[in-house]
Design a protein around this motif. Structure first.
Motif, PDB file in Angstrom:
ATOM      1  N   GLU A 150       0.837  -1.206   0.000  1.00  0.00           N
ATOM      2  CA  GLU A 150       0.000   0.000   0.000  1.00  0.00           C
ATOM      3  C   GLU A 150       0.872   1.257   0.000  1.00  0.00           C
ATOM      4  OE1 GLU A 150      -2.388  -0.631   3.433  1.00  0.00           O
ATOM      5  OE2 GLU A 150      -3.916  -1.815   2.365  1.00  0.00           O
ATOM      6  N   LYS A 151       1.958   1.225   0.773  1.00  0.00           N
ATOM      7  CA  LYS A 151       2.871   2.366   0.809  1.00  0.00           C
ATOM      8  C   LYS A 151       3.568   2.554  -0.539  1.00  0.00           C
ATOM      9  CE  LYS A 151       3.946   2.323   5.761  1.00  0.00           C
ATOM     10  NZ  LYS A 151       5.026   2.143   6.781  1.00  0.00           N
ATOM     11  N   ALA A 152       3.956   1.437  -1.168  1.00  0.00           N
ATOM     12  CA  ALA A 152       4.613   1.524  -2.471  1.00  0.00           C
ATOM     13  C   ALA A 152       3.678   2.151  -3.504  1.00  0.00           C
ATOM     14  CB  ALA A 152       5.039   0.134  -2.925  1.00  0.00           C
ATOM     15  N   GLU A 153       2.413   1.748  -3.470  1.00  0.00           N
ATOM     16  CA  GLU A 153       1.432   2.308  -4.404  1.00  0.00           C
ATOM     17  C   GLU A 153       1.212   3.795  -4.144  1.00  0.00           C
ATOM     18  OE1 GLU A 153      -3.295   1.753  -5.497  1.00  0.00           O
ATOM     19  OE2 GLU A 153      -2.167   0.014  -4.740  1.00  0.00           O
ATOM     20  N   ASP A 154       1.153   4.160  -2.875  1.00  0.00           N
ATOM     21  CA  ASP A 154       0.950   5.564  -2.518  1.00  0.00           C
ATOM     22  C   ASP A 154       2.139   6.412  -2.960  1.00  0.00           C
ATOM     23  OD1 ASP A 154      -0.639   7.608  -1.034  1.00  0.00           O
ATOM     24  OD2 ASP A 154       1.176   7.673   0.197  1.00  0.00           O
ATOM     25  N   LYS A 155       3.345   5.901  -2.786  1.00  0.00           N
ATOM     26  CA  LYS A 155       4.546   6.631  -3.212  1.00  0.00           C
ATOM     27  C   LYS A 155       4.587   6.778  -4.722  1.00  0.00           C
ATOM     28  CE  LYS A 155       7.495   5.475   0.735  1.00  0.00           C
ATOM     29  NZ  LYS A 155       8.744   4.796   1.196  1.00  0.00           N
ATOM     30  N   LEU A 156       4.082   5.785  -5.434  1.00  0.00           N
ATOM     31  CA  LEU A 156       4.040   5.861  -6.894  1.00  0.00           C
ATOM     32  C   LEU A 156       3.091   6.983  -7.334  1.00  0.00           C
ATOM     33  CD1 LEU A 156       4.954   4.552  -9.586  1.00  0.00           C
ATOM     34  CD2 LEU A 156       2.905   3.111  -9.455  1.00  0.00           C
ATOM     35  N   ARG A 157       1.964   7.062  -6.681  1.00  0.00           N
ATOM     36  CA  ARG A 157       0.984   8.100  -7.026  1.00  0.00           C
ATOM     37  C   ARG A 157       1.525   9.504  -6.736  1.00  0.00           C
ATOM     38  NH1 ARG A 157      -4.044   5.845  -7.866  1.00  0.00           N
ATOM     39  NH2 ARG A 157      -4.359   3.715  -7.063  1.00  0.00           N
ATOM     40  N   ASN A 158       2.462   9.596  -5.825  1.00  0.00           N
ATOM     41  CA  ASN A 158       2.993  10.901  -5.432  1.00  0.00           C
ATOM     42  C   ASN A 158       4.337  11.241  -6.075  1.00  0.00           C
ATOM     43  OD1 ASN A 158       1.211  12.227  -3.201  1.00  0.00           O
ATOM     44  ND2 ASN A 158       1.254  10.050  -2.688  1.00  0.00           N
ATOM     45  N   LEU A 159       4.734  10.475  -7.076  1.00  0.00           N
ATOM     46  CA  LEU A 159       5.934  10.866  -7.815  1.00  0.00           C
ATOM     47  C   LEU A 159       5.683  12.238  -8.447  1.00  0.00           C
ATOM     48  CD1 LEU A 159       6.957   7.537  -9.628  1.00  0.00           C
ATOM     49  CD2 LEU A 159       8.105   8.640  -7.696  1.00  0.00           C
ATOM     50  N   PRO A 160       6.678  13.112  -8.446  1.00  0.00           N
ATOM     51  CA  PRO A 160       6.479  14.487  -8.931  1.00  0.00           C
ATOM     52  C   PRO A 160       5.774  14.600 -10.285  1.00  0.00           C
ATOM     53  CG  PRO A 160       8.626  14.269  -7.935  1.00  0.00           C
ATOM     54  CD  PRO A 160       8.052  12.892  -7.971  1.00  0.00           C
ATOM     55  N   ARG A 161       6.175  13.798 -11.252  1.00  0.00           N
ATOM     56  CA  ARG A 161       5.586  13.956 -12.577  1.00  0.00           C
ATOM     57  C   ARG A 161       4.172  13.388 -12.677  1.00  0.00           C
ATOM     58  NH1 ARG A 161       8.532  10.295 -17.079  1.00  0.00           N
ATOM     59  NH2 ARG A 161      10.180  11.840 -16.726  1.00  0.00           N
ATOM     60  N   TYR A 162       3.771  12.563 -11.674  1.00  0.00           N
ATOM     61  CA  TYR A 162       2.441  11.946 -11.724  1.00  0.00           C
ATOM     62  C   TYR A 162       1.484  12.476 -10.657  1.00  0.00           C
ATOM     63  CZ  TYR A 162       4.348   8.551 -14.977  1.00  0.00           C
ATOM     64  OH  TYR A 162       4.921   7.954 -16.078  1.00  0.00           O
ATOM     65  N   LYS A 163       1.972  13.313  -9.783  1.00  0.00           N
ATOM     66  CA  LYS A 163       1.116  13.800  -8.709  1.00  0.00           C
ATOM     67  C   LYS A 163      -0.088  14.548  -9.276  1.00  0.00           C
ATOM     68  CE  LYS A 163       1.442  15.833  -4.135  1.00  0.00           C
ATOM     69  NZ  LYS A 163       2.340  16.462  -3.125  1.00  0.00           N
ATOM     70  N   ASN A 164      -1.264  14.150  -8.806  1.00  0.00           N
ATOM     71  CA  ASN A 164      -2.531  14.735  -9.253  1.00  0.00           C
ATOM     72  C   ASN A 164      -2.830  14.455 -10.725  1.00  0.00           C
ATOM     73  OD1 ASN A 164      -2.942  15.900  -6.671  1.00  0.00           O
ATOM     74  ND2 ASN A 164      -1.657  17.657  -7.248  1.00  0.00           N
ATOM     75  N   LYS A 165      -2.182  13.417 -11.272  1.00  0.00           N
ATOM     76  CA  LYS A 165      -2.454  13.021 -12.650  1.00  0.00           C
ATOM     77  C   LYS A 165      -2.799  11.530 -12.683  1.00  0.00           C
ATOM     78  CE  LYS A 165       0.687  16.382 -14.795  1.00  0.00           C
ATOM     79  NZ  LYS A 165       1.840  16.547 -15.710  1.00  0.00           N
ATOM     80  N   GLU A 166      -3.520  11.141 -13.712  1.00  0.00           N
ATOM     81  CA  GLU A 166      -3.866   9.723 -13.834  1.00  0.00           C
ATOM     82  C   GLU A 166      -2.617   8.918 -14.173  1.00  0.00           C
ATOM     83  OE1 GLU A 166      -7.128   6.849 -16.030  1.00  0.00           O
ATOM     84  OE2 GLU A 166      -6.418   8.646 -17.086  1.00  0.00           O
ATOM     85  N   ILE A 167      -2.457   7.791 -13.490  1.00  0.00           N
ATOM     86  CA  ILE A 167      -1.320   6.909 -13.747  1.00  0.00           C
ATOM     87  C   ILE A 167      -1.823   5.709 -14.535  1.00  0.00           C
ATOM     88  CG2 ILE A 167       0.429   5.419 -12.712  1.00  0.00           C
ATOM     89  CD1 ILE A 167       0.574   7.318 -10.371  1.00  0.00           C
TER      90      ILE A 167
END
Length: 292
Positions: A150-167
């Protein structure tokens, strides 16, 4: 003489005691290494100076201390005169046995050498019995825990280039039993590009370009699945495998993507007599299980 792995230790010891006996040194040199003196080789590798002072760090485990007419080896005192006589006798026997050059004589030489080493309190046998640095064994710890996934997924969503964007996932996601995760993502600004990422030791790597094909058919949105569901896959798969003769459990889980859909893997269980097809829903629950 493949079995005479302790001879370099023996030669070194005896050379300290018998430096004046050139014929003995020459005999051993010609017997065990006609092209290069083992004594010189040992001195070079272990960094002995011109006056036989030690200039490097020795790897031998034998501690040797010299006194007037005795030698102390690992706390045991041995008379140098007695050791010198035994060394001469040993070299004489080795020379005679070496001339015969038969397997039986090779074993006899090893036996004779071991007897001498035992008396001198030195290691015996081949290199397999000596202290050798063993390579580190990689221990598999299994895929990340539910919380860690769950933490790994959350960190992925918060990568600078993907933050607030659809992954958008591309082609596959692999959850390995060393605790790492490998995946590829569609570039957030240029949908024709794909970058690979690896999650290891609690962090995502920098992106690496991927030569992607059929992107429009090999993508799946991250918000429609969860990394933690990998544990459901392993649990169900291994429970089914346990009831099949000859089937082995799995410690890896992965996702494949095709035609805008995703599939959890592995999707088959092979036993010694039967093969089973196993399918999972997107949320990791069992979809079907049947014998093929």
């Amino acid at each position: 003489m493949k079995n005479l792995n302790n001879i370099p230790h023996l030669i070194l010891l005896c050379c300290f005691l018998c430096m004046g006996c050139k014929q003995i040194t020459k005999s051993v040199d010609e017997t065990f290494n006609p092209n290069d003196s083992l004594v010189k080789k040992y001195e070079k590798e272990n960094q002995f100076g011109t006056n036989r002072e030690y200039t490097g760090t020795s790897k031998t485990t034998t501690t040797t201390q010299y006194q007037d007419k005795t030698i102390i080896i690992n706390g045991d005192t041995v008379k140098t005169d007695e050791m010198q006589d035994k060394a001469k006798a040993l070299f004489h026997d080795i020379e005679l046995l070496k001339q015969k050059q038969t397997p039986a004589d090779g074993k006899e030489i090893q036996k004779r050498v071991n007897e001498f080493l035992k008396e001198m309190k030195l290691p015996q046998g081949s290199t397999t019995n000596m202290e050798v640095e063993k390579p580190a064994i990689k221990v598999k710890k299994g895929i990340l825990s539910v919380t860690e996934l769950e933490k790994a997924e959350d960190k992925l969503r918060n990568l600078p280039r993907y933050k607030n964007k659809e992954i958008v996932l591309y082609e596959s996601v692999h959850f390995y039993d060393d605790g790492s995760i490998n995946l590829a993502l569609q570039h957030p600004d240029n949908p024709k590009y794909v970058d690979a990422y690896q999650y290891k030791d609690g962090a995502w790597s920098s992106p690496k370009p991927v030569l992607a094909r059929n992107i429009e058919r090999r993508t799946f949105p991250l918000n429609k699945m969860h990394f933690a569901d990998a544990h459901k896959i392993l649990k169900i798969y291994n429970e089914k495998a346990a009831g099949i003769e000859g089937a082995a459990p799995t410690s890896d889980a992965y996702i494949t993507i095709w035609d805008n859909g995703m599939r959890w893997n592995p999707r088959s269980i092979n036993g010694s007599r039967d093969r089973y097809d196993i399918q999972f829903n997107t949320n990791g629950t069992l979809k079907s299980f049947r014998q093929e």
